[in-house]
Design a protein around this motif. Sequence first.
Motif, PDB file in Angstrom:
ATOM      1  N   ASP A   1      98.332  93.873  64.387  1.00 60.16           N
ATOM      2  CA  ASP A   1      99.104  94.983  64.956  1.00 60.16           C
ATOM      3  C   ASP A   1      98.210  96.169  65.286  1.00 60.16           C
ATOM      4  OD1 ASP A   1     101.468  93.620  64.809  1.00 60.16           O
ATOM      5  OD2 ASP A   1     102.482  95.050  63.502  1.00 60.16           O
ATOM      6  N   ASP A   2      97.319  96.476  64.367  1.00 62.24           N
ATOM      7  CA  ASP A   2      96.435  97.624  64.542  1.00 62.24           C
ATOM      8  C   ASP A   2      95.486  97.387  65.715  1.00 62.24           C
ATOM      9  OD1 ASP A   2      95.527 100.232  63.410  1.00 62.24           O
ATOM     10  OD2 ASP A   2      93.644  99.147  63.163  1.00 62.24           O
TER      11      ASP A   2
ATOM     12  N   GLU B   1     104.491  88.463  61.957  1.00 61.84           N
ATOM     13  CA  GLU B   1     105.641  89.284  62.330  1.00 61.84           C
ATOM     14  C   GLU B   1     105.138  90.637  62.811  1.00 61.84           C
ATOM     15  OE1 GLU B   1     109.799  91.037  60.408  1.00 61.84           O
ATOM     16  OE2 GLU B   1     108.578  89.572  59.304  1.00 61.84           O
ATOM     17  N   LEU B   2     105.630  91.049  63.961  1.00 59.94           N
ATOM     18  CA  LEU B   2     105.161  92.287  64.576  1.00 59.94           C
ATOM     19  C   LEU B   2     106.068  93.453  64.228  1.00 59.94           C
ATOM     20  CD1 LEU B   2     104.315  90.930  68.145  1.00 59.94           C
ATOM     21  CD2 LEU B   2     102.736  91.283  66.244  1.00 59.94           C
ATOM     22  N   THR B   3     105.465  94.620  64.153  1.00 58.05           N
ATOM     23  CA  THR B   3     106.246  95.834  63.952  1.00 58.05           C
ATOM     24  C   THR B   3     107.022  96.154  65.228  1.00 58.05           C
ATOM     25  OG1 THR B   3     104.458  97.267  64.734  1.00 58.05           O
ATOM     26  CG2 THR B   3     104.487  96.716  62.368  1.00 58.05           C
ATOM     27  N   ASP B   4     108.010  97.018  65.087  1.00 58.66           N
ATOM     28  CA  ASP B   4     108.758  97.443  66.272  1.00 58.66           C
ATOM     29  C   ASP B   4     107.836  98.106  67.278  1.00 58.66           C
ATOM     30  OD1 ASP B   4     111.070  96.489  65.142  1.00 58.66           O
ATOM     31  OD2 ASP B   4     111.766  98.452  64.434  1.00 58.66           O
ATOM     32  N   GLN B   5     106.865  98.858  66.783  1.00 63.92           N
ATOM     33  CA  GLN B   5     105.928  99.531  67.678  1.00 63.92           C
ATOM     34  C   GLN B   5     105.112  98.517  68.473  1.00 63.92           C
ATOM     35  OE1 GLN B   5     103.082 102.064  65.708  1.00 63.92           O
ATOM     36  NE2 GLN B   5     102.433 103.074  67.599  1.00 63.92           N
ATOM     37  N   ALA B   6     104.676  97.454  67.804  1.00 65.61           N
ATOM     38  CA  ALA B   6     103.906  96.424  68.488  1.00 65.61           C
ATOM     39  C   ALA B   6     104.755  95.690  69.521  1.00 65.61           C
ATOM     40  CB  ALA B   6     103.330  95.442  67.477  1.00 65.61           C
ATOM     41  N   HIS B   7     106.011  95.399  69.172  1.00 66.83           N
ATOM     42  CA  HIS B   7     106.924  94.776  70.132  1.00 66.83           C
ATOM     43  C   HIS B   7     107.096  95.666  71.362  1.00 66.83           C
ATOM     44  CE1 HIS B   7     108.589  91.043  68.602  1.00 66.83           C
ATOM     45  NE2 HIS B   7     108.597  91.544  67.384  1.00 66.83           N
TER      46      HIS B   7
END
Length: 234
Positions: free
Chosen positions: A100-101, A181-187
């Motif tokens: 994600d980062d 699993e991706l964060t909402d920000q990544a999505h």
Amino acid sequence: MILIPDLETIVILVPRTGTRALKRAIAERWPNAIHLYRHMEADGVPQGYDRWRKVGVVRNPADRLWSLYKYLRRFGIDHCQEHEPVYTAAMRASVVRPFDDWLLYNERVFTAPYDSAGTGRFYPFYTCRHPLPENRKSQFVYLRPDLGTELFSFDDIAALHELLDVKPPFINGTNLAPLPELTDQAHDYLSNWFAWDFEAYLYPEDAKRQRPSDFHAAAPPFYTNPLGLMGGAA
């Protein structure tokens, strides 16, 4: 970018779309083929050759970036030892962080002709017109269907192999760890930066008539992953 004079065809090589196996198969089947650039975009086709047919593969962008992330973690160790060690070490260092980062904040460019070791050397083979970090580089920038490039979905890559009359081996596959699993920000980031890519991956014929600017930041529900489009191939 590979020029195949026998077919009057140019193959645009988007990173992590089966390119290393494809280029080996082309070299074996078509000895006159010229691997001119590593990952030059379609708008960098040399003058005159722009009259030839152009083809390229578009992949689910979430899967492509996850594959690249895993690939870079072993870059210069398990594969691509032919590259400058300073360059491969810098690539590995860029992914010493959660996916994600890396997806949100990576600034490291994957392909550029400039020396990484401080010797001032220039590598023409690695020239590209748009040296952007891959996490911000839509496959549209590579493929440019608006310039006539024919798109093949990664899931239908066999159709491209048939067109080129090649049978690539399976090489450079990354480990099978699934996309985390991706964060909402990544999505949201993927939906914003790569909306065209998701559309082109599923509907390559329709993508010829669209540009990234046709999609806005408030991506439609189609891109919020009801079909598993951000789920995990290797």
